[in-house]
Design a protein around this motif. Sequence first.
Motif, PDB file in Angstrom:
ATOM      1  N   PRO A 208       3.467 -13.418  11.478  1.00 59.00           N
ATOM      2  CA  PRO A 208       2.714 -14.616  11.869  1.00 59.00           C
ATOM      3  C   PRO A 208       2.305 -15.429  10.651  1.00 59.00           C
ATOM      4  CG  PRO A 208       1.386 -12.629  12.140  1.00 59.00           C
ATOM      5  CD  PRO A 208       2.761 -12.173  11.806  1.00 59.00           C
ATOM      6  N   THR A 209       2.296 -16.751  10.813  1.00 59.27           N
ATOM      7  CA  THR A 209       1.997 -17.657   9.704  1.00 59.27           C
ATOM      8  C   THR A 209       0.820 -18.565  10.072  1.00 59.27           C
ATOM      9  OG1 THR A 209       3.679 -19.204  10.518  1.00 59.27           O
ATOM     10  CG2 THR A 209       4.344 -17.659   8.789  1.00 59.27           C
ATOM     11  N   ILE A 210      -0.061 -18.746   9.099  1.00 59.69           N
ATOM     12  CA  ILE A 210      -1.222 -19.631   9.247  1.00 59.69           C
ATOM     13  C   ILE A 210      -1.126 -20.696   8.162  1.00 59.69           C
ATOM     14  CG2 ILE A 210      -3.730 -19.815   9.111  1.00 59.69           C
ATOM     15  CD1 ILE A 210      -3.867 -16.854   9.952  1.00 59.69           C
TER      16      ILE A 210
ATOM     17  N   ASP B 191      -5.048  -7.143   0.973  1.00 63.44           N
ATOM     18  CA  ASP B 191      -5.466  -6.702   2.312  1.00 63.44           C
ATOM     19  C   ASP B 191      -4.421  -7.030   3.367  1.00 63.44           C
ATOM     20  OD1 ASP B 191      -7.877  -5.780   1.256  1.00 63.44           O
ATOM     21  OD2 ASP B 191      -8.874  -7.704   1.580  1.00 63.44           O
ATOM     22  N   GLN B 192      -3.157  -6.815   3.024  1.00 64.70           N
ATOM     23  CA  GLN B 192      -2.021  -7.005   3.935  1.00 64.70           C
ATOM     24  C   GLN B 192      -1.809  -8.467   4.326  1.00 64.70           C
ATOM     25  OE1 GLN B 192      -3.457  -4.103   6.855  1.00 64.70           O
ATOM     26  NE2 GLN B 192      -1.854  -2.696   6.219  1.00 64.70           N
ATOM     27  N   ILE B 193      -2.397  -9.385   3.543  1.00 64.11           N
ATOM     28  CA  ILE B 193      -2.241 -10.822   3.776  1.00 64.11           C
ATOM     29  C   ILE B 193      -1.559 -11.437   2.561  1.00 64.11           C
ATOM     30  CG2 ILE B 193      -3.432 -13.006   4.167  1.00 64.11           C
ATOM     31  CD1 ILE B 193      -5.788 -11.263   5.287  1.00 64.11           C
ATOM     32  N   ALA B 194      -0.422 -12.082   2.768  1.00 65.56           N
ATOM     33  CA  ALA B 194       0.266 -12.801   1.690  1.00 65.56           C
ATOM     34  C   ALA B 194      -0.204 -14.253   1.714  1.00 65.56           C
ATOM     35  CB  ALA B 194       1.770 -12.732   1.866  1.00 65.56           C
ATOM     36  N   THR B 195      -0.659 -14.741   0.560  1.00 63.79           N
ATOM     37  CA  THR B 195      -1.049 -16.146   0.441  1.00 63.79           C
ATOM     38  C   THR B 195      -0.038 -16.859  -0.446  1.00 63.79           C
ATOM     39  OG1 THR B 195      -3.401 -15.576   0.656  1.00 63.79           O
ATOM     40  CG2 THR B 195      -2.867 -17.750  -0.243  1.00 63.79           C
ATOM     41  N   ILE B 196       0.611 -17.852   0.117  1.00 62.42           N
ATOM     42  CA  ILE B 196       1.583 -18.662  -0.613  1.00 62.42           C
ATOM     43  C   ILE B 196       0.955 -20.047  -0.820  1.00 62.42           C
ATOM     44  CG2 ILE B 196       3.891 -19.686  -0.580  1.00 62.42           C
ATOM     45  CD1 ILE B 196       4.780 -17.372   1.204  1.00 62.42           C
TER      46      ILE B 196
ATOM     47  N   GLU C  90      -8.128 -10.643  11.400  1.00 61.08           N
ATOM     48  CA  GLU C  90      -8.196 -10.332  12.827  1.00 61.08           C
ATOM     49  C   GLU C  90      -6.797 -10.043  13.380  1.00 61.08           C
ATOM     50  OE1 GLU C  90     -10.022 -12.286  16.959  1.00 61.08           O
ATOM     51  OE2 GLU C  90     -10.249 -13.322  15.041  1.00 61.08           O
ATOM     52  N   ILE C  91      -5.812 -10.811  12.917  1.00 60.47           N
ATOM     53  CA  ILE C  91      -4.425 -10.565  13.342  1.00 60.47           C
ATOM     54  C   ILE C  91      -3.902  -9.272  12.740  1.00 60.47           C
ATOM     55  CG2 ILE C  91      -2.055 -11.435  13.179  1.00 60.47           C
ATOM     56  CD1 ILE C  91      -3.272 -14.283  13.183  1.00 60.47           C
ATOM     57  N   SER C  92      -4.181  -9.049  11.442  1.00 63.44           N
ATOM     58  CA  SER C  92      -3.640  -7.872  10.761  1.00 63.44           C
ATOM     59  C   SER C  92      -4.244  -6.575  11.285  1.00 63.44           C
ATOM     60  CB  SER C  92      -3.856  -7.971   9.247  1.00 63.44           C
ATOM     61  OG  SER C  92      -5.233  -7.867   8.913  1.00 63.44           O
ATOM     62  N   ASP C  93      -5.402  -6.643  11.947  1.00 61.15           N
ATOM     63  CA  ASP C  93      -5.999  -5.455  12.543  1.00 61.15           C
ATOM     64  C   ASP C  93      -5.250  -5.004  13.791  1.00 61.15           C
ATOM     65  OD1 ASP C  93      -7.967  -5.199  10.622  1.00 61.15           O
ATOM     66  OD2 ASP C  93      -9.500  -6.261  11.790  1.00 61.15           O
TER      67      ASP C  93
ATOM     68  N   LYS D 276      10.425 -13.173   1.166  1.00 61.25           N
ATOM     69  CA  LYS D 276       9.839 -11.988   0.536  1.00 61.25           C
ATOM     70  C   LYS D 276       8.687 -11.455   1.376  1.00 61.25           C
ATOM     71  CE  LYS D 276       7.464 -10.538  -3.735  1.00 61.25           C
ATOM     72  NZ  LYS D 276       7.048 -10.958  -5.097  1.00 61.25           N
ATOM     73  N   ALA D 277       7.812 -12.343   1.827  1.00 60.07           N
ATOM     74  CA  ALA D 277       6.674 -11.921   2.642  1.00 60.07           C
ATOM     75  C   ALA D 277       7.134 -11.338   3.967  1.00 60.07           C
ATOM     76  CB  ALA D 277       5.741 -13.104   2.880  1.00 60.07           C
ATOM     77  N   ASP D 278       8.147 -11.943   4.561  1.00 55.70           N
ATOM     78  CA  ASP D 278       8.627 -11.467   5.857  1.00 55.70           C
ATOM     79  C   ASP D 278       9.251 -10.081   5.744  1.00 55.70           C
ATOM     80  OD1 ASP D 278       8.768 -12.063   8.616  1.00 55.70           O
ATOM     81  OD2 ASP D 278      10.904 -12.506   8.446  1.00 55.70           O
ATOM     82  N   ALA D 279       9.854  -9.790   4.597  1.00 51.87           N
ATOM     83  CA  ALA D 279      10.535  -8.501   4.410  1.00 51.87           C
ATOM     84  C   ALA D 279       9.605  -7.401   3.913  1.00 51.87           C
ATOM     85  CB  ALA D 279      11.699  -8.673   3.430  1.00 51.87           C
ATOM     86  N   ASP D 280       8.426  -7.748   3.440  1.00 54.00           N
ATOM     87  CA  ASP D 280       7.520  -6.769   2.836  1.00 54.00           C
ATOM     88  C   ASP D 280       6.747  -6.029   3.925  1.00 54.00           C
ATOM     89  OD1 ASP D 280       5.635  -5.327   1.446  1.00 54.00           O
ATOM     90  OD2 ASP D 280       4.991  -6.989   0.169  1.00 54.00           O
ATOM     91  N   PRO D 281       6.942  -4.712   4.059  1.00 50.02           N
ATOM     92  CA  PRO D 281       6.224  -3.970   5.104  1.00 50.02           C
ATOM     93  C   PRO D 281       4.715  -3.929   4.888  1.00 50.02           C
ATOM     94  CG  PRO D 281       7.400  -2.462   3.646  1.00 50.02           C
ATOM     95  CD  PRO D 281       7.850  -3.843   3.288  1.00 50.02           C
ATOM     96  N   GLU D 282       4.263  -4.233   3.675  1.00 45.64           N
ATOM     97  CA  GLU D 282       2.826  -4.244   3.394  1.00 45.64           C
ATOM     98  C   GLU D 282       2.159  -5.554   3.815  1.00 45.64           C
ATOM     99  OE1 GLU D 282       1.178  -1.553   2.354  1.00 45.64           O
ATOM    100  OE2 GLU D 282       3.138  -0.587   2.587  1.00 45.64           O
ATOM    101  N   VAL D 283       2.967  -6.551   4.183  1.00 42.91           N
ATOM    102  CA  VAL D 283       2.425  -7.847   4.595  1.00 42.91           C
ATOM    103  C   VAL D 283       2.442  -7.941   6.114  1.00 42.91           C
ATOM    104  CG1 VAL D 283       2.818 -10.346   4.592  1.00 42.91           C
ATOM    105  CG2 VAL D 283       3.086  -9.038   2.482  1.00 42.91           C
ATOM    106  N   ARG D 284       1.300  -8.294   6.674  1.00 46.61           N
ATOM    107  CA  ARG D 284       1.207  -8.446   8.126  1.00 46.61           C
ATOM    108  C   ARG D 284       0.998  -9.891   8.561  1.00 46.61           C
ATOM    109  NH1 ARG D 284      -2.195  -3.205  10.426  1.00 46.61           N
ATOM    110  NH2 ARG D 284      -0.938  -1.602   9.384  1.00 46.61           N
TER     111      ARG D 284
END
Length: 272
Positions: A111-113, A20-25, A210-213, A50-58
């Motif tokens: 953005p990073t959480i 869902d456009q969220i990368a979990t590391i 909420e951020i990815s929306d 990798k996450a920062d460069a991936d257009p599918e990750v928000r």
Amino acid sequence: MSQVEALARTGDEVLYAVEDQIATITLNRPERMNTISGPMLRQLGELLLKADADPEVRVVILTGTGRAFCAGLDLTSATKGEGIGSQSSAQSPSLDLKTTPPTVLFNMDKPTICALNGSAAGYGMDTALGCDIRIMAEGAKLAAAFTKRGIVPESGGTWFLPRMIGWAKAAELIFTGRTLLAHEALEMGLANHVVPDNELMDFARALAREISDCAPLAVQASKRMMRMGLSETFNDHVHHVYLQLLPLFRTQDAREGMVAFLEKRPAEFKGR
């Protein structure tokens, strides 16, 4: 079973999953309280890039498995002459700042959480501070134990803490090597939210959604502007914000945002 739980069976020390456009590391060395070895350090930097460069990750969520988020660098290996701090690593003292996790975290546009599932000490605390947002489980702690180990906050703590909580509070925390409980970190402004332990990842993912929306290009530009503003005068900053705004006005997302507002419906952003 979640993607992260499934990946945990592979034995990797840092896990990566996108949904869902969220990368979990996920730091995955629970038997060592997720202390950071040399290979983990390199892999964490690579996965953040990798996450920062991936257009599918928000949005990126950084968390850990087991009872600790990260207990710091692996000092056990270092005292044996292995890994970080060993003689072999000392022979190559230069760092590639493009790939080290603290600088990668700071320079990321996504953005990073940080979802703190447990204690964050030393390097783990600095890593948490390097994320944009921190959510702590009620049982989590922040341990600024550097001076108690004869070292300094080596990964950004001396830069972040005075800016986050002011010089005097940062000085007291760093000089004493004190440990903060979750509610103390919240009161001090080092945590955004404290939630029950079993609700941590659900809460983090809800915030990430909420951020990815929102329009991803606008979110990323806003983060860049916040980062630049740390070292700019107000007049210079306003000028740079205007330069960021002009190309955003020409994006499909900007048009979609305005049309959706007028039509009183949720916007559907495409990142272009």
